[in-house]
Design an enzyme around this catalytic site. Structure first.
Site, mmCIF file in Angstrom:
data_model
loop_
_atom_site.group_PDB
_atom_site.id
_atom_site.type_symbol
_atom_site.label_atom_id
_atom_site.label_comp_id
_atom_site.label_asym_id
_atom_site.label_seq_id
_atom_site.Cartn_x
_atom_site.Cartn_y
_atom_site.Cartn_z
ATOM 1 N N CYS A 2 0.831 -1.204 0.000
ATOM 2 C CA CYS A 2 0.000 0.000 0.000
ATOM 3 C C CYS A 2 0.870 1.259 0.000
ATOM 4 C CB CYS A 2 -0.870 0.028 1.235
ATOM 5 S SG CYS A 2 -1.890 -1.424 1.397
ATOM 6 N N GLU A 481 9.213 -13.685 -12.054
ATOM 7 C CA GLU A 481 8.580 -12.456 -11.560
ATOM 8 C C GLU A 481 7.912 -11.673 -12.684
ATOM 9 O OE1 GLU A 481 12.095 -10.613 -9.670
ATOM 10 O OE2 GLU A 481 10.803 -10.066 -7.999
ATOM 11 N N HIS A 497 18.749 -36.278 -8.774
ATOM 12 C CA HIS A 497 18.014 -36.870 -7.648
ATOM 13 C C HIS A 497 16.518 -36.584 -7.765
ATOM 14 C CE1 HIS A 497 21.753 -38.039 -5.865
ATOM 15 N NE2 HIS A 497 22.211 -36.804 -6.025
HETATM 16 C C1 G6P Z 1 9.938 -8.014 -2.798
HETATM 17 C C2 G6P Z 1 10.513 -7.483 -4.106
HETATM 18 C C3 G6P Z 1 11.843 -8.167 -4.395
HETATM 19 C C4 G6P Z 1 12.798 -7.953 -3.229
HETATM 20 C C5 G6P Z 1 12.177 -8.445 -1.912
HETATM 21 C C6 G6P Z 1 12.990 -7.993 -0.719
HETATM 22 O O1 G6P Z 1 9.558 -9.340 -2.952
HETATM 23 O O2 G6P Z 1 9.613 -7.715 -5.167
HETATM 24 O O3 G6P Z 1 12.416 -7.604 -5.577
HETATM 25 O O4 G6P Z 1 13.989 -8.621 -3.485
HETATM 26 O O5 G6P Z 1 10.879 -7.888 -1.736
HETATM 27 O O6 G6P Z 1 12.916 -6.592 -0.643
HETATM 28 P P1 G6P Z 1 13.971 -5.686 0.075
HETATM 29 O O7 G6P Z 1 13.450 -4.298 -0.083
HETATM 30 O O8 G6P Z 1 14.003 -6.126 1.513
HETATM 31 O O9 G6P Z 1 15.277 -5.904 -0.596
#
Ligand code: G6P
Length: 599
Positions: A2, A481, A497
């Protein structure tokens, strides 16, 4: 997740500021949007499922003053107009980022007191609670300040109350919220890009601080409702960091920014004149064990770090996803460093893991991109990667910058432990100084032939050993993604495996092979899939001919500390062009959020 934006001022049209802010927040990921503003003595609420563009018609609204707006990423209740924010209960209309854990209990109590609910959200419960507390206190500020006594969970709130048409109220607890300042005009927002068109001056709100915005300016209160003087910060990036600058997508722009970002990071953490580390790069010498905790791509950079730390610095390094780490028994002590990695610095699970380590009095170090974010502020030590605003949901430039910084930490430790010589260190550091040029070369290669072979496939396998296995995990994540192709990564030696039963005639396998000491082993595994019909795309740093692949991408050979900075580029570009070929919404993949502020 959000996003919130709010505006009070005379310089701009309220609805225009709110829509601009919402569009800038789109990158966080959302499924509905809405806004509320005063028109004379009434609050008008508009919301729609889907894109912010659906609210565009509101731009015609001339008389709107003071307003709040929101992009929602559904948690409580499905994606419907009723569940979209803002939510109103009697005199209060609010937008919310966060999760209220005891909302059902609160809802039951408020229902008994006569409140009726239109939505399934936890947010509407907060609106009712505010109304209830206001009736009791007869003071809006006091009512807002009492939320913390009733609510378990996280919240950043933008609040309008019918009894005060001159003021926008806001509060935060464990969800980010900033206050933007443009002379007497003021804003609230989940992050800086939402207001960057208007101002780069901002204040970071602390937990339980309340801000009021009016045409006379802003006032910040602490939890004793005393007025606070706060430091006004300047956002260093400019508006171009939140614009596409001629690129078709933010993701492509950010992929192309990588050489420059890595170069800047290297300049910052090295002392180029002396061909040495700068004092900004801390020593990890006192730790016998490192626990790396992160989510998503940041977790994958942790895995590369583990290989480097164990191979070259000989320190046991355990890497775990934060959602698991936060709830398990951790065997750490005063010799352990808990290293958290996060682009946003707001990921709920990573933040919780950090807090757990801090509660247990374990040293913490954070590698973060967003300056002043919760993780950056709460860790004992923070190292910034300075990658600038990353807008595309699928991370690229922050990932590379994390890799570069982590590899420098490992290199420094290996040198301090005398596991590499001064000459070796200096030669590797020279590699860092020139890595940007090598990255650029890979950006300019043509990956079309590869994309044509995979874009219409349902399943793709990525394999590798050691660091290449970690890279294959990131390559598979990028592809799934943004292109929604089921991409799975395996340790090359593990395929036999079980997974090898899935290899059929023409099954695409992207095989990464850059580690000197594992090269032959990986080639054997590639031959195993090739002989079962796989269509092999071979990514390597050694241009050898062979009949075990169908397509080959050759990257330059460099030190293992740097190799992954090259391997990642073809993986990112293959994912990007495959998603593009399939007409996917590359910057805003379905169901994903950039900054995951709920667990
Ligand atoms: C989300 C994003 C990812 C990211 C992950 C961790 O899933 O889509 O691209 O790697 O969060 O986010 P951060 O901000 O902690 O690196």
């Amino acid at each position: 997740m959000c996003g919130i934006v709010g505006y009070v001022g005379e310089k701009h049209k309220t609805t225009e500021v709110l829509l601009t802010g919402l569009k800038a927040l789109e990158y966080r990921g959302y499924d509905s949007a809405g806004m509320a503003y005063f028109i004379e003595d009434t609050i008008k609420v508009s919301k729609e499922v889907g894109r912010v563009q659906n609210l565009e018609k509101l731009l015609q609204e001339e008389n709107a003053t003071i307003g709040i707006a929101h992009t929602r990423w559904a948690t409580h209740g499905e994606v419907t107009k009723e569940n979209a924010h803002p939510h109103t209960q009697n005199k209060f209309t609010i937008v919310h980022n966060g999760i209220i854990e005891n909302y059902q209990e609160l809802k039951d109590n408020l229902t008994k007191k006569g409140y009726l609910f239109q939505s399934k959200t936890d947010t509407e419960v907060l609106a009712a609670l505010l109304d209830f507390l206001y009736k009791k206190e007869n003071d809006i500020l006091k009512a807002i300040n009492q939320l913390k006594d009733y609510v378990d969970g996280s919240y950043a709130l933008g609040i309008l109350c019918l009894d005060d048409k001159d003021t926008l109220y806001a509060i935060r607890k464990d969800s980010p919220l900033i206050v933007g300042i443009e002379e007497k005009d003021s804003f609230i927002a989940s992050d800086v890009p939402a207001i960057l068109k208007y101002t780069n001056q901002y204040i970071l709100l602390e937990n339980n601080e309340i801000v009021t915005l009016s045409k006379q300016g802003y006032t910040i209160y602490n939890e004793k409702l005393e007025k606070q003087e706060k430091e006004v910060l300047t956002f260093e990036g400019d508006i171009t960091s939140a614009e596409k600058c001629g690129y078709e997508h933010f993701m492509l722009k950010e992929i192309y920014e990588q050489p420059e970002i890595v170069k800047n990071l290297v300049d910052y953490y090295l002392n180029l004149e002396n061909n040495d580390f700068s004092d900004r790069l801390p020593s990890l010498l006192k730790y016998k064990k490192i626990h790396v905790v992160a989510c998503g791509s940041a977790y994958h950079t942790g895995l590369v770090f583990k290989s480097l730390m164990e191979e070259y610095a000989e320190v046991e390094t355990i890497v775990e996803v934060a959602s698991e780490y936060r709830y398990k028994k951790n065997f750490y002590d005063q010799d352990t460093l808990v290293l958290v990695i996060s682009q946003s610095g707001e990921t709920a699970d990573t933040l919780a893991a950090l807090r757990k380590a801090k509660t247990d009095h374990i040293d913490t170090l954070a590698i973060v991109n967003v300056v002043g974010s919760s993780i950056a502020r709460e860790a004992d030590q923070v190292l910034y990667i300075y990658a600038g605003c990353e807008i595309a949901v699928a991370t690229t430039k922050a990932y590379s910058a994390q890799l570069a910084l982590l590899s420098l930490l490992a290199l420094k430790l290996a040198y301090e432990k005398k596991l590499i010589t001064k000459e070796q260190k200096q030669s590797i550091l020279q590699g860092y100084i020139h890595i940007d040029k090598k990255m650029k070369k890979l950006l300019n290669q043509d990956y079309e032939k590869i994309v044509k072979r995979i874009y219409n496939r349902q399943d793709i396998f990525f394999i590798g050993r050691g660091i290449d296995y970690s890279m294959s995990m990131e390559g598979a994540l990028k592809l799934k993604e943004i292109s929604y192709i089921n991409a799975v990564s395996y340790a090359a030696g593990e395929l036999k495996h079980g997974t090898i039963s899935l290899i059929e005639q023409n099954t695409p396998v992207i095989a990464i092979n850059t580690s000197e000491h594992l090269k032959e082993k990986t080639i054997s595994n590639i031959k195993e899939v090739k002989s079962r019909g796989a269509m092999v795309i071979y990514i390597t740093n050694e241009d050898i001919e062979g009949d075990f692949y169908d397509e080959k991408i050759v990257i330059e050979k460099t030190s293992m500390f740097l190799q992954s900075l090259l391997t990642i580029i073809p993986l990112q570009l293959i994912a990007y062009y495959t998603a593009k070929q399939n007409g996917c919404d590359i910057d805003k993949p379905k169901n994903l959020a950039k900054s995951v502020t709920v667990e």
